[in-house]
Design a protein around this motif. Sequence first.
Motif, mmCIF file in Angstrom:
data_model
loop_
_atom_site.group_PDB
_atom_site.id
_atom_site.type_symbol
_atom_site.label_atom_id
_atom_site.label_comp_id
_atom_site.label_asym_id
_atom_site.label_seq_id
_atom_site.Cartn_x
_atom_site.Cartn_y
_atom_site.Cartn_z
ATOM 1 N N GLN A 150 0.844 -1.200 0.000
ATOM 2 C CA GLN A 150 0.000 0.000 0.000
ATOM 3 C C GLN A 150 0.880 1.251 0.000
ATOM 4 O OE1 GLN A 150 -3.186 0.056 -0.278
ATOM 5 N NE2 GLN A 150 -3.956 -1.905 0.471
ATOM 6 N N GLN A 313 5.392 -2.057 -10.031
ATOM 7 C CA GLN A 313 5.737 -3.464 -9.761
ATOM 8 C C GLN A 313 7.051 -3.542 -8.987
ATOM 9 O OE1 GLN A 313 5.944 -5.946 -13.243
ATOM 10 N NE2 GLN A 313 6.295 -7.801 -12.040
ATOM 11 N N ARG A 317 3.964 -2.660 -5.326
ATOM 12 C CA ARG A 317 2.629 -2.109 -5.043
ATOM 13 C C ARG A 317 1.536 -3.128 -5.311
ATOM 14 N NH1 ARG A 317 2.999 4.273 -6.680
ATOM 15 N NH2 ARG A 317 4.450 4.730 -4.975
ATOM 16 N N GLN A 318 0.451 -2.992 -4.535
ATOM 17 C CA GLN A 318 -0.687 -3.897 -4.717
ATOM 18 C C GLN A 318 -1.401 -3.616 -6.034
ATOM 19 O OE1 GLN A 318 -3.474 -4.071 -1.327
ATOM 20 N NE2 GLN A 318 -1.860 -5.314 -0.423
ATOM 21 N N THR A 319 -1.504 -2.348 -6.381
ATOM 22 C CA THR A 319 -2.131 -1.973 -7.648
ATOM 23 C C THR A 319 -1.034 -1.529 -8.594
ATOM 24 O OG1 THR A 319 -4.059 -1.265 -6.437
ATOM 25 C CG2 THR A 319 -3.885 -0.501 -8.703
ATOM 26 N N HIS A 321 -1.528 -1.479 -12.351
ATOM 27 C CA HIS A 321 -2.074 -0.746 -13.497
ATOM 28 C C HIS A 321 -3.090 0.274 -13.034
ATOM 29 C CE1 HIS A 321 -0.067 -2.881 -16.671
ATOM 30 N NE2 HIS A 321 -0.251 -3.985 -15.975
ATOM 31 N N PRO A 323 -6.399 2.198 -12.794
ATOM 32 C CA PRO A 323 -7.734 1.728 -13.176
ATOM 33 C C PRO A 323 -8.250 2.458 -14.415
ATOM 34 C CG PRO A 323 -7.817 3.039 -11.154
ATOM 35 C CD PRO A 323 -6.377 2.873 -11.490
ATOM 36 N N GLN A 396 -8.085 6.556 -18.478
ATOM 37 C CA GLN A 396 -7.236 6.433 -17.284
ATOM 38 C C GLN A 396 -6.799 7.832 -16.911
ATOM 39 O OE1 GLN A 396 -3.787 4.098 -18.927
ATOM 40 N NE2 GLN A 396 -2.500 5.429 -17.688
#
Length: 402
Positions: A150, A313, A317-319, A321, A323, A396
């Motif tokens: 996070q 990456q 990180r968890q996200t 790309h 959204p 995006q």
Amino acid sequence: MLDFVSVDQAHAHIHSTLQALPTEVVPLTDALGRTLAAAVTSPGPLPPFCNAAMDGVALRAADVPDVPTTLPLAFEGSIATLERPLPAGACARITTGQPLPPGADAVVPVERIKETDAGVRVMRAVTEGQHVRPAGENMAAGDTIIGSGQVLTPAAVSLLAAAGAAEVTVRQRPQVAILVTGDEIVPHTQTPPPGAIRDSNGPDLQGRVQMAGGEAYVVHAGDRRRALRQALASLRSADVLVVSGGMSVGRDDLVREVLAAMGTTWHFHRVRQRPGKPMTFGHWGAVPVFGLPGNPVSSAVCFEVYGRPALAQMLGRQTIHPPRHPATLTTPLRVIHGLHYFARGVATVSEEGRLQVRSTGAQGSSLSRSMWEANCLIHVEEARTNPPTGAPVTIQWLPGAP
Ligand code: AMP
Ligand code: MG
């Protein structure tokens, strides 16, 4: 090396080769924007003790069967109230955040009481638990406060501070070397001679890297083999190499050849997209190399589409790309069938509360102003033909969009 891959293939190649960077421990107050590398759990309940949510009096709800009822004031609340039991049939003055005296189970706000010589007159019915914050209401002992991967926002830092995390384990920031090529390019601090232009990609990419959680430094090299080799020799220790320009097939586009001669394996060259078709990716030893086309819009779009997720990456990180959100076009778009089109757009919320998006106008890849005007990229997939006004698209957000 693959040639002319799809956007999805390009992403798949990039992400299958990248790894998360090592971690480091930093003081919490320096950790804003960093990516947590190990989950932090709450060492105890938060709040640590049961306390008042309002200024007023603490009492037992059962001591107020009817209203009005008058209860004697036993004592004034303080930190010591934590250990001072409330005598039966009495109340204690209390302020917001003070511990509830043992035995009390409700707080009546000052607005709902009247002080008389006999004590405190409660004017309204009282229910057990009213205006009381139980211990652990925010976090129980052992709860995960913030998970690994996070990004630390001010609210995350606040929560970690409340739980006593003085230091946190975060991913190291990717060190990104930006090699600006082009004999016609001079650093933006210089006055360009006739026929030359100032470097805008270097500062642009430096900012984008920073906003993506990395640290960047810019090195200038022209288009000559020797100058490129010399400049590259100093960049071997970077975590990521980003090359601006020199990726196409022109006479001066020698970067791919020079890097290959220095040991780079190119994974793909050219992506079925506009702008940014010459986008190239490879590895120079352990260093991932992103070859971005020199046109300012192409360079910025390729960084947003490929560079930013790559850094995410590496940051674990968890996200990874950004959204994509469905939106309706309010201007038609001219696209090229067979290429994934990234138009610069301005997205707003319609009166009906739906996301709508217009093009910034002319979409030439040298029109860097369009990138400044845009708050989003509009995606039109390669199988689609010119989408008219009213057509559904996805967008995006660009960094800095409201
Ligand atoms: P290239 O990809 O090297 O063929 O460059 C394509 C176009 O982008 C040319 O018009 C270059 O002058 C321009 N360009 C290349 N590098 C930069 C830069 N660092 N800043 C601004 N424009 C650039
Ligand atoms: Mg060039």
